[in-house]
Design a protein around this motif. Structure first.
Motif: not given
Length: 276
Positions: A198-219
């Motif tokens: 929904r917010y494809p240029t929102h860096e904060t949300l992207c960073g949070q998504y990256m962290l959630a994926l990485h912590r879930s083993g989806r590097r």
């Protein structure tokens, strides 16, 4: 008086709606409601209704809308079983240069949202992530849709709705930040998947998504999310991701695929939330 603008417009006195049906009268009430207890200049109302091409009768027409709103308020006041001492002019006041909608001891979803969000931000500052998540979640539940979604907005209301949307996004990314601090990365993935689309240029949300994926083993997916954001920023704005997001990407690159300690440590050293 009860005022709701975080979704559809709803203004009531003594439990009786004073929201008109005519589009321009609704615009007038919407601007008064979103700026409740503040003077709204007549010039602002003129711009809201007619932009830069108002008719000669603009001010007279606004007076007509105000009279109609006062008629609705009068009817609502007269319905009070105890007998209201206030008049419609006490509720919708004429002041030098404009009009003011006086909420009195009533409620406003905007004011309640700001109160709860403020409690959430203070809890975050104090390191009380559970309290922050609770307050911010409660604040966000006050939103039933985009602000004033049922109102045909002019320039003034467009500015107000953009401002309100920014406050909502600020509360949202702080709530997600608090929940990430609590280790709720897996439960956040579905929500963040929707938000980054929904917010494809929102860096904060992207960073949070990256962290959630990485912590879930989806590097790999975390790194893909970074590349998608980078491509979007370069294509649409000619910009590279900001330094903190690049730093997070490098941290993920340097760690294993188990969402390990290095990325967690990196998160605590990088501001994943915008300054709200």
């Amino acid at each position: 008086m009860h005022i709701e603008v975080l979704g559809t417009l709803a203004v009531s006195v003594n439990g009786i709606s004073v929201t008109p049906t005519a589009p321009k009268a609704r615009q007038v009430l919407a601007l008064l409601a979103v700026r409740a207890d503040q003077v709204v200049p007549v010039d602002s109302l003129v711009e809201e209704l007619w932009d830069t091409d108002p008719p000669r009768s603009a001010r007279t027409t606004i007076q007509t809308y105000v009279l109609h709103l006062r008629e609705l308020i009068t009817t609502a006041l007269e319905s009070s079983a105890e007998g209201e001492k206030r008049t419609a002019k006490d509720v919708l006041m004429t002041l030098p240069g404009g009009y003011l909608l006086h909420s009195g001891d009533g409620t406003s979803d905007v004011h309640e949202f700001e109160r709860l969000a403020g409690l959430g931000y203070r809890a975050m500052d104090a390191g009380d992530f559970a309290g922050a998540a609770r307050y911010l979640c409660e604040a966000l539940t006050l939103w039933s849709g985009p602000a004033l979604v049922d109102i045909q907005a002019g320039k003034q209301l467009e500015t107000e709705t953009r401002r309100l949307e920014e406050t909502r996004l600020c509360a949202l990314d702080q709530r997600i930040e608090a929940e990430l601090r609590l280790g709720q990365h897996r439960s956040l993935l579905a929500e963040l998947t929707v938000l980054v689309r929904r917010y494809p240029t929102h860096e904060t949300l992207c960073g949070q998504y990256m962290l959630a994926l990485h912590r879930s083993g989806r590097r790999g997916e975390a790194l893909d999310a970074y590349q998608r954001l980078r491509a979007t920023l370069v294509r649409s704005m000619g910009l590279e991701p900001s330094a903190w997001l690049r730093k997070l990407q490098r941290s993920i690159l340097l760690t294993g695929s188990d969402g390990g300690r290095a990325a967690r440590d990196e998160h605590h050293g990088v501001p994943l939330s915008t300054v709200c």
